[in-house]
Each structure stands twice: as structure tokens, then as C-alpha cells.
Enzyme design. Structure first.
Site, PDB file in Angstrom:
ATOM      1  N   PRO A 190     -13.397   5.060 -83.249  1.00 32.51           N
ATOM      2  CG  PRO A 190     -12.505   3.677 -85.105  1.00 32.51           C
ATOM      3  CD  PRO A 190     -12.219   4.199 -84.174  1.00 32.51           C
TER       4      PRO A 190
ATOM      5  N   PRO B 185      19.512   4.745 -33.472  1.00 33.71           N
ATOM      6  CG  PRO B 185      20.158   2.185 -34.015  1.00 33.71           C
ATOM      7  CD  PRO B 185      18.767   3.338 -33.146  1.00 33.71           C
TER       8      PRO B 185
ATOM      9  CG  ASP C   8      22.536  14.854 -28.837  1.00 38.33           C
ATOM     10  OD1 ASP C   8      22.935  14.002 -29.809  1.00 38.33           O
ATOM     11  OD2 ASP C   8      22.149  14.955 -27.757  1.00 38.33           O
TER      12      ASP C   8
ATOM     13  CE  LYS D 190      25.371  16.183 -23.905  1.00 35.01           C
ATOM     14  NZ  LYS D 190      24.721  15.261 -23.451  1.00 35.01           N
TER      15      LYS D 190
ATOM     16  CB  ILE E  88      20.682   3.874 -22.620  1.00 33.22           C
ATOM     17  CG1 ILE E  88      19.587   2.918 -22.046  1.00 33.22           C
ATOM     18  CG2 ILE E  88      21.639   3.462 -22.399  1.00 33.22           C
ATOM     19  CD1 ILE E  88      19.293   1.196 -22.977  1.00 33.22           C
TER      20      ILE E  88
ATOM     21  CG  MET F 133      29.693   7.915 -24.716  1.00 37.85           C
ATOM     22  SD  MET F 133      29.717   8.914 -23.499  1.00 37.85           S
ATOM     23  CE  MET F 133      28.323   7.675 -22.807  1.00 37.85           C
TER      24      MET F 133
ATOM     25  N   GLY G 264      19.724  10.744 -30.082  1.00 39.72           N
ATOM     26  CA  GLY G 264      20.283   9.153 -30.196  1.00 39.72           C
ATOM     27  C   GLY G 264      20.113   8.265 -29.442  1.00 39.72           C
TER      28      GLY G 264
ATOM     29  CB  ALA H   8      24.191   3.170 -29.372  1.00 38.65           C
TER      30      ALA H   8
HETATM   31  N1  SAH Z   1      21.531   7.794 -26.118  1.00 35.90           N
HETATM   32  C1  SAH Z   1      22.299   6.505 -26.690  1.00 35.90           C
HETATM   33  C2  SAH Z   1      23.866   6.638 -26.279  1.00 35.90           C
HETATM   34  C3  SAH Z   1      24.851   7.996 -26.426  1.00 35.90           C
HETATM   35  S1  SAH Z   1      25.915   7.976 -26.256  1.00 35.90           S
HETATM   36  C4  SAH Z   1      21.902   5.864 -27.108  1.00 35.90           C
HETATM   37  O1  SAH Z   1      21.132   5.380 -26.571  1.00 35.90           O
HETATM   38  O2  SAH Z   1      22.127   4.759 -27.777  1.00 35.90           O
HETATM   39  C5  SAH Z   1      27.415   7.896 -27.385  1.00 35.90           C
HETATM   40  C6  SAH Z   1      27.831   6.315 -27.907  1.00 35.90           C
HETATM   41  O3  SAH Z   1      26.915   6.063 -28.108  1.00 35.90           O
HETATM   42  C7  SAH Z   1      28.597   6.886 -28.481  1.00 35.90           C
HETATM   43  O4  SAH Z   1      30.321   7.555 -28.246  1.00 35.90           O
HETATM   44  C8  SAH Z   1      28.604   5.227 -29.000  1.00 35.90           C
HETATM   45  O5  SAH Z   1      29.522   4.175 -27.933  1.00 35.90           O
HETATM   46  C9  SAH Z   1      26.773   4.612 -29.107  1.00 35.90           C
HETATM   47  N2  SAH Z   1      26.752   4.888 -30.011  1.00 35.90           N
HETATM   48  C10 SAH Z   1      25.788   5.627 -30.589  1.00 35.90           C
HETATM   49  N3  SAH Z   1      24.934   5.584 -31.898  1.00 35.90           N
HETATM   50  C11 SAH Z   1      26.046   4.928 -32.310  1.00 35.90           C
HETATM   51  C12 SAH Z   1      25.815   4.175 -33.773  1.00 35.90           C
HETATM   52  N4  SAH Z   1      25.008   4.221 -34.416  1.00 35.90           N
HETATM   53  N5  SAH Z   1      26.472   2.593 -34.110  1.00 35.90           N
HETATM   54  C13 SAH Z   1      27.964   2.844 -32.635  1.00 35.90           C
HETATM   55  N6  SAH Z   1      27.649   3.036 -32.064  1.00 35.90           N
HETATM   56  C14 SAH Z   1      26.667   4.117 -31.151  1.00 35.90           C
END
Ligand code: SAH
Length: 459
Positions: free
Chosen positions: A43, A227, A250, A272, A308, A385, A303, A334
Site C-alpha cells: 500500500p 596424516p 593405500d 599396504k 618418508i 611402523m 599417507g 606422521a
Molecule cells: N609416509 C608416511 C609413513 C608411512 S609408514 C608418513 O610420512 O607419515 C606407516 C607408519 O606411519 C605407520 O605404521 C605409523 O607408524 C605411521 N603413521 C602414519 N599415519 C599415522 C597417523 N595418522 N597416526 C599415527 N601414526 C601414523
């Protein structure tokens, strides 16, 4: 998802705005931007509404709202300051199955107007589902900086060449690669920097010289996925993840990270796991090679960091030999991820001046490590590991002189929502693992920095 984002073509479609105030004018203006046929019912009208009407941008129905005004409308926005009227608009629209939005009343909305970043033809819409429009606006502000206005011009350039390119390059894969070269290379650089003409010239040159071999060449991206927490990916990782044709990943790559891979990409699991390798390493090397030779963009997602304990070196050696181009993108390893998220600095002025990464993987039940280097004072030892061989690791370190009360930690699934940290001593750690049964992947951190966890844990 409570609301489905749709980009609706409103050109010449009838849309009704109920209300004559400033907010109504803003909504009407938005509809006009999309070239809708806007009718305003009120309005009385504000100055800005009046100027819209004077400019022929909208039609004014000088009346109170009545249900009949809804006929033939595609949608209606109620923006009066009278709740009863707004409610009435809602009820009547509902009854007629017309999409309705009542301003500032999410419960009375079939659709919501998102926060918009307009880089036409690129348009980004952000919605908080009505929960927090301010948050949506803040996000838009962030995107403003990420997506400069020149993106609109870039998209426009691409649009102009679409047909030409389609004619020239016969397959979808070739065209996609061509456009990615354009959008990630010099052409985009020029346009984004305001050198549009140069950009277009470069595009033409690319198109003219384009020998198919170049465009058909495959490539491998060896990318560290970090990680677990997807926010720990690098920009580069994300960009390459978005342009891969096929992905080999993996067990260590988290689901949240995989969700960020280009939807159309083929995902191939290559396992793996300790003592259970789904696909053998030489087979993986071969798979990467074969797919790249087929001209695909192959993403090898690993991962942590690929260099490494990731056997990244072996994978690219095969490629280098076959002259397949590759790039390596580092990831957060990690040790870094777990240390940060567990509040355990890997080095510290008072406790540790160096840090060593070792693998704790058993070979025929044994650990072959440089023990005397690992038992030095004032350093941090990170064991990858190391879970299965933990008793051996602990025994050997003690045997080689590491004090039994040296602090040590287990970090299970660091940076993820399943992260758990156990703090103990190197002598006791195997018992802790036995009792708590941590789930892989788990990292071992040894050294006095571990005591800082108590005060620095934050995650
Ligand atoms: N390339 C990877 C490592 C591969 S070897 C890196 O750089 O992290 C795999 C090992 O990494 C596992 O046995 C564990 O010891 C470690 N790892 C990888 N991711 C992890 C996480 N989120 N928490 C704890 N340990 C981890």
C-alpha cells in the site's frame, strides 16, 4: 542437505515481492538482476522501491496482499514488517504450491536466498541453511579474495572458444586436458593479471600448434596426503587431486581425504598393511607406469609424506626410467602431524636438539637399527611402523643404555577424530600397548619432549 542449491533461470518469469520497504526493494533488485518480471505489492513504498518502479524495473500493485495476486507467479518473497501478513503470504503460497520465502523467518521458507559472489558467468552461492547468514557472508568475503573478479573474464573467454575447441579436439579427454592446460597455465595467468589480449593470443597459439601427442601425454603425481585430517593437505595436493583420472591409494589415506578427489576419477586401492600387501610394490610401480602410458593423469596418493617411509623413491624410479613425467608433492608426515596434535614438540630448547625418524618394522622378527645413535641424550626418536616390534624396540634401547625412565608416547591415528595418546616410559611402553591395544596406524615418540604433552595437549 536441507536445501538443494539450484541456479534458476528467472528471465521473464513472474515473481512477486510483498512489501514496500527497503528490504523488499533489495530482494526485488536481486530478482531483477536475474531479469525476472517483478511485481511489488504494497500500500506504500519506500523511495528506493519507487525509483525501481519509475525506472520500469518492477510493476507496483498499490494494494494490500490478497491471495489472487499469487496466480501465475513462480515464486514469492514476503518482506513486510507485519508478521500476520507474512504468515498469510506463506499459507496462501503453500496452498497454491508456489515457492515462498519470508524474510528472516527460516521456518517460513521453501527457498532461501544465498550469499552470492557474482563473477558472472561464475556465480558462487553460499548458504548456512538459514542458521547463520552472517557466517555465510563471512565465507563469501573469504572467497572474494580467492576468486578475483578476473575469473569472470576467464570463464567468458573459455565460453567463447568452447565450440571451436570442440571441433578441433575430438575426444572429451583431450578437450578436458586442453582446458586444464589453458586454465592452469599461461592463458589463465595472463587473463587473471588483466592481460586479456595476450591471454587470448596464447590460447590461439596453443590451439594451433597443439600436437595431440603433447596433450595426450600422461603424468604421475606422487602426492602426500598427510596424516589424516584433510585440512592438512597442501593446496597443490588438492589441485592435483582435482584433476586426476585415476587414483592409486593405500590404507593410510583417510576417507575424508579421498572424498576430495575428483568425483569422476577411478579409485584403485593398492593396500599396504603390515604383512599383508594387497598389491606388491613392483606391481604398483608397474600399474602407475601403464596408466600413465595410456595418457592418463595418475595420482599416487600416499599417507603422510611420500618420501618418508613411503617408498616414493622406488615408484618414481620406474617412471624416470620410462621417461614418464612426474611431480612429487610433499605431505605432512606422521611425525609432524602426531607431534603437533598431541602437543609434543619434536624439538625443544630445554629437552631436545635433534630428532630422528626410524622405521620399527621387523625383518624376520629382528630390528636392525643403529642403536648407539638412538640412545643419545637430548634428542627425540620417532618410530614409524613400530607397534608390532615394540617389545623388541624397548628391550634393545634399554640394552644399549637408554635410561628406563625415558618418557615415551604412543599416538594412535594422529590428527583424526580417533586420535589417542598414551604417555609412559620406554620400559613400560610395551605393557601399555599390550593393555590398551592401540589401532594402527600408531606412532611411537621417545624422549623428554613427551612430558610436555601434559601441559600442551590441545586437540
Ligand atoms: N609416509 C608416511 C609413513 C608411512 S609408514 C608418513 O610420512 O607419515 C606407516 C607408519 O606411519 C605407520 O605404521 C605409523 O607408524 C605411521 N603413521 C602414519 N599415519 C599415522 C597417523 N595418522 N597416526 C599415527 N601414526 C601414523
Amino acid at each position: 542437505m536441507e536445501y538443494l542449491p539450484l541456479f534458476v533461470d528467472l528471465k521473464d518469469r513472474a515473481c512477486l515481492v510483498v512489501g514496500g520497504g527497503e528490504i523488499a526493494a533489495r530482494k526485488a533488485g536481486l530478482l531483477r538482476k536475474a531479469n525476472a518480471n517483478v511485481t511489488i505489492v504494497a500500500p506504500e513504498i519506500s523511495v528506493s522501491t519507487k525509483s525501481m518502479i519509475d525506472a520500469g524495473e518492477a510493476v507496483w500493485l498499490n494494494s494490500l496482499f490478497i491471495g489472487e495476486q499469487l496466480s501465475d507467479q513462480l515464486l514469492v518473497i514476503a518482506a513486510t514488517n507485519d508478521e500476520a501478513v507474512n504468515r498469510d503470504v506463506y499459507d496462501q503460497a503453500k496452498a497454491k504450491n508456489i515457492l515462498v520465502n519470508v524474510v528472516d523467518s527460516p521456518e517460513l521458507c521453501d527457498f532461501i536466498l544465498p550469499s552470492i559472489l557474482d563473477r558472472s558467468p561464475i556465480v558462487v552461492a553460499i548458504s548456512s541453511g538459514g542458521q547463520s547468514p552472517i557466517l555465510a557472508r563471512q565465507l563469501r568475503a573469504r572467497l572474494e579474495t580467492l576468486i578475483p573478479p578476473s575469473y569472470g573474464r576467464l570463464a567468458e573467454l573459455v565460453g567463447r572458444y568452447r565450440d571451436v575447441v570442440k571441433e578441433k579436439l575430438s575426444t572429451l579427454a583431450m578437450r578436458r586436458r586442453f582446458w586444464e592446460t589453458v586454465l592452469q597455465g599461461k592463458v589463465a595467468d595472463h587473463v587473471l593479471a588483466g592481460r586479456d589480449e595476450l591471454g587470448e593470443q596464447t590460447l590461439n597459439a596453443l590451439l594451433a600448434n597443439n600436437d595431440d601427442v603433447e596433450l595426450q601425454r600422461g603424468e604421475v603425481y606422487l602426492v602426500g596426503a598427510g596424516p589424516g585430517d584433510p585440512e592438512l593437505l597442501t593446496f597443490k595436493a588438492l589441485r592435483l587431486m582435482q584433476q586426476a583420472d585415476v587414483v592409486f591409494y593405500d590404507r593410510l589415506v583417510s576417507k575424508e581425504v579421498l572424498d576430495l578427489v575428483r568425483r569422476e576419477a577411478e579409485l584403485i586401492y593398492v593396500g599396504k598393511q603390515r604383512a599383508w600387501h594387497a598389491v606388491r610394490q613392483d606391481e604398483i610401480n608397474q600399474l602407475l607406469l601403464e596408466h600413465a602410458q595410456q595418457g592418463k593423469r595418475v595420482l599416487r596418493l600416499k599417507g603422510g609424506d611420500p618420501f618418508i617411509f613411503g617408498r616414493g623413491g622406488e615408484e618414481i624410479a620406474t617412471l624416470a626410467e620410462a621417461k614418464i613425467p612426474f611431480q612429487v608433492v610433499p605431505g605432512i608426515t606422521a611425525a609432524s602431524g602426531c607431534a603437533s596434535y598431541a602437543g609434543i614438540p619434536l624439538t625443544h630448547r630445554d629437552y631436545s636438539q635433534s630428532c630422528i625418524f626410524v622405521t620399527g618394522q621387523l625383518k624376520e622378527g629382528e630390528l636392525d637399527l643403529n642403536w648407539s645413535a638412538l640412545v643419545q641424550p637430548r634428542q627425540t626418536v620417532v618410530v614409524y611402523m613400530g607397534l608390532a616390534g615394540l617389545p623388541t624396540l624397548s628391550q634393545q634401547l634399554l640394552k644399549h643404555g637408554l635410561p628406563a625412565d625415558t618418557p615415551a608416547a604412543l599416538v594412535q591415528q594422529g590428527t583424526t577424530e580417533n586420535q589417542k595418546v598414551w604417555i609412559s616410559t620406554i620400559a613400560e611402553l610395551p605393557n601399555v600397548a599390550e593393555r590398551e591395544q592401540p589401532i594402527a596406524p600408531t606412532l611411537v615418540i621417545i624422549g623428554h619432549v613427551v612430558t610436555l604433552h601434559k601441559s600442551l595437549a590441545w586437540f
